[in-house]
Scaffold this motif. Structure first.
Motif, short mmCIF file in Angstrom:
data_model
loop_
_atom_site.label_atom_id
_atom_site.label_comp_id
_atom_site.label_asym_id
_atom_site.label_seq_id
_atom_site.Cartn_x
_atom_site.Cartn_y
_atom_site.Cartn_z
N GLY A 76 0.82 -1.21 0.00
CA GLY A 76 0.00 0.00 0.00
C GLY A 76 0.85 1.26 0.00
N TYR A 77 1.94 1.23 0.77
CA TYR A 77 2.83 2.39 0.79
C TYR A 77 3.49 2.58 -0.57
CZ TYR A 77 6.89 5.30 1.56
OH TYR A 77 7.83 6.29 1.44
N CYS A 78 3.96 1.49 -1.18
CA CYS A 78 4.63 1.59 -2.48
C CYS A 78 3.69 2.17 -3.54
CB CYS A 78 5.12 0.21 -2.92
SG CYS A 78 6.45 -0.46 -1.90
N ILE A 79 2.44 1.71 -3.53
CA ILE A 79 1.46 2.19 -4.50
C ILE A 79 1.15 3.66 -4.26
CG2 ILE A 79 -0.93 1.94 -5.29
CD1 ILE A 79 -0.66 -1.07 -4.69
N THR A 80 0.98 4.03 -2.99
CA THR A 80 0.67 5.42 -2.66
C THR A 80 1.81 6.35 -3.05
OG1 THR A 80 -0.69 4.69 -0.79
CG2 THR A 80 0.04 6.98 -0.78
N ALA A 81 3.03 5.96 -2.72
CA ALA A 81 4.20 6.78 -3.06
C ALA A 81 4.35 6.91 -4.57
CB ALA A 81 5.46 6.18 -2.45
N GLU A 82 4.07 5.83 -5.29
CA GLU A 82 4.20 5.86 -6.74
C GLU A 82 3.12 6.75 -7.37
OE1 GLU A 82 6.34 5.54 -9.85
OE2 GLU A 82 6.91 4.40 -8.07
N LEU A 83 1.92 6.73 -6.78
CA LEU A 83 0.85 7.60 -7.29
C LEU A 83 1.24 9.06 -7.11
CD1 LEU A 83 -1.93 8.21 -8.42
CD2 LEU A 83 -2.87 7.92 -6.12
N GLN A 84 1.85 9.37 -5.99
CA GLN A 84 2.27 10.75 -5.74
C GLN A 84 3.25 11.22 -6.81
OE1 GLN A 84 4.13 11.33 -1.91
NE2 GLN A 84 3.52 13.48 -1.81
N LEU A 85 4.18 10.36 -7.20
CA LEU A 85 5.14 10.69 -8.25
C LEU A 85 4.46 10.76 -9.62
CD1 LEU A 85 8.13 8.41 -7.17
CD2 LEU A 85 7.96 10.90 -6.92
N TRP A 86 3.58 9.80 -9.87
CA TRP A 86 2.88 9.71 -11.16
C TRP A 86 2.02 10.95 -11.40
CZ3 TRP A 86 -2.33 9.00 -12.72
CH2 TRP A 86 -2.51 8.54 -14.03
N MET A 87 1.43 11.48 -10.34
CA MET A 87 0.56 12.65 -10.47
C MET A 87 1.33 13.89 -10.91
SD MET A 87 -1.96 12.20 -7.18
CE MET A 87 -2.63 13.85 -7.36
N LYS A 88 2.62 13.96 -10.59
CA LYS A 88 3.42 15.10 -11.03
C LYS A 88 3.56 15.11 -12.55
CE LYS A 88 6.09 15.40 -6.75
NZ LYS A 88 7.44 15.30 -6.12
N GLU A 89 3.51 13.92 -13.14
CA GLU A 89 3.60 13.81 -14.60
C GLU A 89 2.23 13.88 -15.25
OE1 GLU A 89 5.55 10.11 -15.27
OE2 GLU A 89 7.18 10.55 -13.87
N HIS A 90 1.18 13.69 -14.45
CA HIS A 90 -0.19 13.71 -14.98
C HIS A 90 -1.07 14.58 -14.08
CE1 HIS A 90 1.72 9.94 -16.28
NE2 HIS A 90 0.99 10.05 -17.37
N PRO A 91 -0.80 15.89 -14.04
CA PRO A 91 -1.54 16.78 -13.13
C PRO A 91 -3.04 16.85 -13.41
CG PRO A 91 -0.22 18.04 -14.70
CD PRO A 91 0.20 16.61 -14.83
N ALA A 92 -3.44 16.45 -14.59
CA ALA A 92 -4.86 16.52 -14.95
C ALA A 92 -5.73 15.58 -14.12
CB ALA A 92 -5.05 16.22 -16.44
N VAL A 93 -5.11 14.58 -13.48
CA VAL A 93 -5.91 13.62 -12.70
C VAL A 93 -6.34 14.22 -11.36
CG1 VAL A 93 -4.69 11.69 -13.75
CG2 VAL A 93 -3.95 12.53 -11.51
N GLN A 94 -5.73 15.34 -10.98
CA GLN A 94 -6.09 15.95 -9.69
C GLN A 94 -7.54 16.40 -9.70
OE1 GLN A 94 -5.99 16.00 -6.50
NE2 GLN A 94 -3.81 16.53 -6.52
N GLN A 95 -8.20 16.26 -8.56
CA GLN A 95 -9.61 16.59 -8.45
C GLN A 95 -9.80 17.93 -7.73
OE1 GLN A 95 -11.92 14.92 -9.88
NE2 GLN A 95 -11.00 12.93 -10.29
N SER A 96 -11.01 18.47 -7.84
CA SER A 96 -11.35 19.71 -7.15
C SER A 96 -12.84 19.70 -6.83
CB SER A 96 -11.00 20.93 -8.03
OG SER A 96 -11.73 20.89 -9.24
N GLY A 97 -13.28 20.71 -6.11
CA GLY A 97 -14.70 20.87 -5.83
C GLY A 97 -15.30 19.71 -5.05
N ILE A 98 -16.53 19.35 -5.41
CA ILE A 98 -17.27 18.31 -4.70
C ILE A 98 -16.57 16.96 -4.77
CG2 ILE A 98 -19.43 17.02 -4.61
CD1 ILE A 98 -19.65 19.86 -3.62
N LYS A 99 -15.99 16.64 -5.92
CA LYS A 99 -15.29 15.36 -6.06
C LYS A 99 -14.13 15.26 -5.07
CE LYS A 99 -16.23 13.72 -10.75
NZ LYS A 99 -15.60 13.28 -12.03
#
Length: 256
Positions: free
Chosen positions: A51-74
């Motif tokens: 779980g930690y490995c997946i979470t840490a990897e998502l954090q890095l992956w999001m820097k390359e794919h900022p469009a996946v970030q959510q806002s508002g109600i979501k």
């Protein structure tokens, strides 16, 4: 996403690639991570779990794919979910989850209410750790938050709780000094927490409290005279040793 198949991978490079392919295949990766954490328990242990490995990897992956970030109600719905998970998290998962789900941007009153809920359920350590991570201490009662921690001999966490806030350091020192007064009934504090897990009443006494006062003075580089502390004045020999140690560049551990 085939999370269990990821766990069977041995090569770090293969593991990383499998995780990233999984994220790319999800319509909502942030919700997908929470689905995984909510349905599994391997991440609750210490160390670098899957779980930690997946979470840490998502954090890095999001820097390359900022469009996946959510806002508002979501985003608010995701924050609701992740807050329920944080109370069970090992310390190494707190920072990445707080970052991924932008908890520093969440409504402060909402966060304070959540921490208060943890506190009243008896999750004192978790409430304090989350407060530290989200910098909620200025809006909390330092005595209320720190007392059960000291009763569980978690003085390091108490130090961290007030560490960045001189005003809270001052309040804590004054509270501890009051508790060191000869006429103060320490049992009036301890009886409120008799059902506390890992409760260590034998360590909660004037000697311990006095040492903690000196320890805090040393850590925060404070002269006891500036606070007119009774603990310092009533323990002349200890104060003398403390001053000698400070001049020599030592620490509170030399006090006896």
């Amino acid at each position: 996403m085939p999370w269990q198949q990821v766990a069977d991978r041995k090569s770090p490079a293969q593991l990383k690639e499998e995780i990233r392919r999984g994220f790319a295949g999800l319509e909502e990766p942030l919700a997908g991570l929470l689905d995984m954490l909510e349905s599994s328990s391997d991440w609750k242990g210490k160390g670098h779990s899957l779980g930690y490995c997946i979470t840490a990897e998502l954090q890095l992956w999001m820097k390359e794919h900022p469009a996946v970030q959510q806002s508002g109600i979501k985003l608010k719905k995701l924050q609701d979910r992740v807050l329920r998970i944080l109370a069970q998290c090992p310390a190494n998962l707190l920072d990445p989850l707080i970052s991924i789900y932008q908890l520093h941007t969440a409504d402060r009153n909402y966060l304070l209410e959540h921490v208060s809920h943890l506190y009243h359920k008896g999750h004192y350590k978790e409430a304090a750790m989350l407060s530290i991570k989200l910098k909620l201490q200025p809006d909390q009662d330092v005595e209320k938050m720190c007392t059960p921690l000291m009763l569980q001999d978690k003085t390091n966490l108490v130090e961290d709780y007030v560490g960045e806030y001189p005003e809270l350091q001052s309040k804590l020192l004054q509270i501890l000094d009051t508790w060191c007064e000869p006429g103060f009934n320490i049992s009036s504090i301890t009886r409120q927490y008799q059902g506390l897990s890992r409760y260590k009443p034998d360590k909660f006494n004037r000697k311990m409290l006095s040492k903690l006062v000196f320890r805090l003075l040393d850590r925060f580089n404070v002269d006891p005279d500036s606070y007119s502390l009774k603990a310092a004045k009533s323990s002349g020999s200890s104060r003398g040793k403390w001053l000698s140690v400070r001049k020599a560049g030592g620490g509170w551990g030399f006090l006896v």
